[in-house]
Design an enzyme around this catalytic site. Structure first.
Site, PDB file in Angstrom:
ATOM      1  N   GLN A 150      52.334  64.815  14.620  1.00 44.25           N
ATOM      2  CA  GLN A 150      52.546  64.899  13.167  1.00 44.25           C
ATOM      3  C   GLN A 150      51.321  64.389  12.412  1.00 44.25           C
ATOM      4  O   GLN A 150      50.210  64.573  12.867  1.00 44.25           O
ATOM      5  CB  GLN A 150      53.829  64.144  12.748  1.00 44.25           C
ATOM      6  CG  GLN A 150      55.103  64.813  13.186  1.00 44.25           C
ATOM      7  CD  GLN A 150      55.715  64.166  14.408  1.00 44.25           C
ATOM      8  OE1 GLN A 150      55.419  63.042  14.778  1.00 44.25           O
ATOM      9  NE2 GLN A 150      56.600  64.884  15.056  1.00 44.25           N
ATOM     10  N   LYS A 183      43.842  71.121  19.845  1.00 49.42           N
ATOM     11  CA  LYS A 183      42.531  71.693  20.169  1.00 49.42           C
ATOM     12  C   LYS A 183      41.481  70.596  20.319  1.00 49.42           C
ATOM     13  O   LYS A 183      40.668  70.610  21.245  1.00 49.42           O
ATOM     14  CB  LYS A 183      42.099  72.666  19.062  1.00 49.42           C
ATOM     15  CG  LYS A 183      40.670  73.156  19.281  1.00 49.42           C
ATOM     16  CD  LYS A 183      40.093  73.952  18.134  1.00 49.42           C
ATOM     17  CE  LYS A 183      38.603  74.105  18.334  1.00 49.42           C
ATOM     18  NZ  LYS A 183      37.949  74.966  17.356  1.00 49.42           N
ATOM     19  N   ASP A 241      50.079  69.322  11.696  1.00 49.85           N
ATOM     20  CA  ASP A 241      49.548  70.685  11.885  1.00 49.85           C
ATOM     21  C   ASP A 241      48.055  70.769  11.614  1.00 49.85           C
ATOM     22  O   ASP A 241      47.536  71.819  11.246  1.00 49.85           O
ATOM     23  CB  ASP A 241      50.274  71.705  10.973  1.00 49.85           C
ATOM     24  CG  ASP A 241      51.783  71.605  11.073  1.00 49.85           C
ATOM     25  OD1 ASP A 241      52.290  71.585  12.214  1.00 49.85           O
ATOM     26  OD2 ASP A 241      52.459  71.526  10.034  1.00 49.85           O
ATOM     27  N   LYS A 280      45.355  68.998  16.114  1.00 50.08           N
ATOM     28  CA  LYS A 280      45.056  67.894  17.042  1.00 50.08           C
ATOM     29  C   LYS A 280      44.931  68.361  18.485  1.00 50.08           C
ATOM     30  O   LYS A 280      44.088  67.883  19.232  1.00 50.08           O
ATOM     31  CB  LYS A 280      46.162  66.829  16.938  1.00 50.08           C
ATOM     32  CG  LYS A 280      46.197  66.121  15.602  1.00 50.08           C
ATOM     33  CD  LYS A 280      47.355  65.145  15.491  1.00 50.08           C
ATOM     34  CE  LYS A 280      48.707  65.813  15.358  1.00 50.08           C
ATOM     35  NZ  LYS A 280      48.896  66.577  14.121  1.00 50.08           N
ATOM     36  N   GLY A 333      54.224  70.781  17.771  1.00 48.63           N
ATOM     37  CA  GLY A 333      53.632  71.791  18.637  1.00 48.63           C
ATOM     38  C   GLY A 333      52.125  71.794  18.523  1.00 48.63           C
ATOM     39  O   GLY A 333      51.568  72.118  17.479  1.00 48.63           O
ATOM     40  N   HIS A 334      51.456  71.392  19.592  1.00 45.80           N
ATOM     41  CA  HIS A 334      49.991  71.402  19.603  1.00 45.80           C
ATOM     42  C   HIS A 334      49.520  72.690  20.268  1.00 45.80           C
ATOM     43  O   HIS A 334      49.782  72.921  21.444  1.00 45.80           O
ATOM     44  CB  HIS A 334      49.447  70.178  20.357  1.00 45.80           C
ATOM     45  CG  HIS A 334      49.692  68.893  19.622  1.00 45.80           C
ATOM     46  ND1 HIS A 334      49.326  67.670  20.118  1.00 45.80           N
ATOM     47  CD2 HIS A 334      50.271  68.662  18.423  1.00 45.80           C
ATOM     48  CE1 HIS A 334      49.673  66.730  19.243  1.00 45.80           C
ATOM     49  NE2 HIS A 334      50.258  67.311  18.221  1.00 45.80           N
ATOM     50  N   THR A 391      63.379  69.631  11.961  1.00 49.52           N
ATOM     51  CA  THR A 391      63.349  70.785  12.868  1.00 49.52           C
ATOM     52  C   THR A 391      64.644  70.899  13.668  1.00 49.52           C
ATOM     53  O   THR A 391      64.795  71.807  14.481  1.00 49.52           O
ATOM     54  CB  THR A 391      62.169  70.676  13.853  1.00 49.52           C
ATOM     55  OG1 THR A 391      62.260  69.410  14.519  1.00 49.52           O
ATOM     56  CG2 THR A 391      60.846  70.788  13.136  1.00 49.52           C
ATOM     57  N   GLU A 433      57.077  79.075   7.822  1.00 47.92           N
ATOM     58  CA  GLU A 433      55.944  79.263   6.926  1.00 47.92           C
ATOM     59  C   GLU A 433      55.478  77.909   6.415  1.00 47.92           C
ATOM     60  O   GLU A 433      56.276  77.106   5.960  1.00 47.92           O
ATOM     61  CB  GLU A 433      56.418  80.094   5.718  1.00 47.92           C
ATOM     62  CG  GLU A 433      55.503  81.218   5.382  1.00 47.92           C
ATOM     63  CD  GLU A 433      56.000  82.030   4.175  1.00 47.92           C
ATOM     64  OE1 GLU A 433      56.307  81.431   3.133  1.00 47.92           O
ATOM     65  OE2 GLU A 433      56.064  83.257   4.313  1.00 47.92           O
TER      66      GLU A 433
END
Length: 426
Positions: A227, A23, A18, A21, A45-46, A134, A307
């Protein structure tokens, strides 16, 4: 930014994922001909934001938005056909011609619906020692790969239903043994098979040949990790890790390039630290400061909405991550999140059972106490700045302090989610 012809540059996260990466890949992509994903699955999720739009990529490389680039999903990735279909169709609707730009390795492994059931069954069996996955079936897919029982993308062209049913029957026996029998995957399986048909429309290739030929032809290649280093199956906070090698060496095995072909290694970190799911986190803040970082940084999972746990930057873990990856340049994300603090802290060492160490230990569960250095906050809104010359002196001091501690230059600084809010240092 240095780039050497005939070399593969690698971009990866240095913390618990998180780090932002997606962007950075999007910002760097114009300088590369090929963008390749080398490991991980659809839990990563990028998030990319530009031109007033927000996109979340799960399996597709983040270079997909730049026209004329080749994007490759490498052999080290595990792919869920149904989730891939959703993601790809959404992108196609926004005018991005995926079938022209995206290539998929025949050797990438397929996440089956029963892999997701096994994921849930294994977590349930762990009781209070849950890893906090997940639930996307990634771990069981990698388990099948390593135990030589995997189903691969290249299998979709010959006797596929027969192969699928054999794997499914084996999984059902495993689920039965785990006492996990109350499920119905009829609808999921139907959509999954639609995903297989959709997958067949893409360029399915021997990606290792394509990448090495591109290198030989003098193309520039950027490898995109998912990751973060602290989730690496070997070097992360085991067993609270992912199921693949997230470090730079994973680019070699996940794409089929020799180690002598690795060029620049971009290590991405946040100006603070976050973690999702279970597992140790030495600098975690349980107070108002942690809540403030979460609120200002919008620290919620791009895919799961979970969160994120927040804390101060951990330089012990970062030094370790830089070492095992061979990082040549650092990229610091979300610096603007700390714009409103009087004091910034950085963990420079751990106290383990009363002894102080700067080395990352075998086990960070249990009696680890972070040793902090306090720095003065800058109390300045940096989100509109366009040059490092505008940085407040306190932030410039923070950068200098980090570079000295980490012995690696910080070459890019992000001060907001948009691709324009990125400052490349002189």
């Amino acid at each position: 930014m240095n780039m050497e012809k005939g070399k593969v540059d690698v971009l990866l996260g240095l913390q618990w994922g998180d780090e932002g990466k997606g962007k950075v890949v999007d910002v760097l992509t114009p300088k590369y001909d090929v963008i390749a994903r080398f490991q991980g699955g659809p839990n990563a999720g990028h998030t990319l934001e530009f031109e007033g739009e927000k996109y979340v990529l799960r399996s597709i490389p983040s270079g997909i938005f730049q026209g004329g680039k080749v994007n490759i999903i490498g052999n080290g990735v595990v792919l869920a056909p149904d989730l891939f279909m959703d993601e790809a169709m959404d992108l196609e609707k926004t005018g991005h011609p995926l079938k022209e730009r995206l290539y998929i390795s025949k050797k990438a492994h397929l996440i089956m619906p029963t892999h997701r059931l096994l994921d849930a069954a294994y977590e349930m069996a762990k009781g209070k020692d849950k890893v906090g996955t997940t639930g996307k079936g990634i771990g069981p897919t990698y388990t099948d790969k390593v135990s030589r029982n995997g189903l691969r993308v290249g299998d979709v062209f010959e006797n596929f239903v027969e192969k699928y049913n054999a794997h499914k029957a084996r999984h059902e026996q495993m689920l039965k043994a785990l006492g996990y029998v109350d499920y119905d995957i009829t609808d999921v399986e139907k959509k999954w098979m639609e995903g297989i048909d959709y997958l067949r429309q893409f360029n399915i290739i021997d990606s290792e040949h394509m990448i090495n030929k591109a290198l030989k032809d003098g193309n520039t290649i950027l490898c995109e990790g998912a990751q973060g280093t602290m989730l690496d199956v070997d070097f992360g906070s085991y067993p609270f890790v992912t199921s693949s090698n997230t470090i730079c060496a994973g680019a070699c095995t996940g794409l089929g390039v020799g180690p002598n072909k690795i060029g620049e290694v971009y290590g991405i970190m946040k100006a603070y630290c976050t973690r999702v799911g279970a597992g140790p986190f030495p600098t975690e803040l349980f107070d108002e400061t942690g809540a403030k970082i979460r609120a200002l940084g919008h620290e919620y999972g791009a895919v799961t909405g979970r969160e994120r746990r927040c804390g101060w930057i951990d330089l012990v873990a970062l030094r370790y991550a830089i070492m095992v990856n061979g990082v040549t340049q650092l990229i610091m994300m979300k610096s603007d999140v700390l714009d409103d603090f009087d004091t910034i802290k950085a963990c420079v060492a751990y106290k383990c059972n009363g002894l102080e160490t700067r080395d990352f230990p075998y086990n960070i569960e249990g009696n680890i106490e972070p040793v902090y250095k306090e720095l003065k906050g800058w109390r300045t809104d940096m989100t509109k700045m366009i040059s490092e010359d505008e940085f407040p002196s306190e932030f410039a001091d923070y950068i200098k302090f980090l570079e000295a501690e980490l012995e690696t230059p910080i070459t890019i600084i992000s001060i907001g989610p948009d691709r324009e809010q990125t400052i490349v240092r002189k």
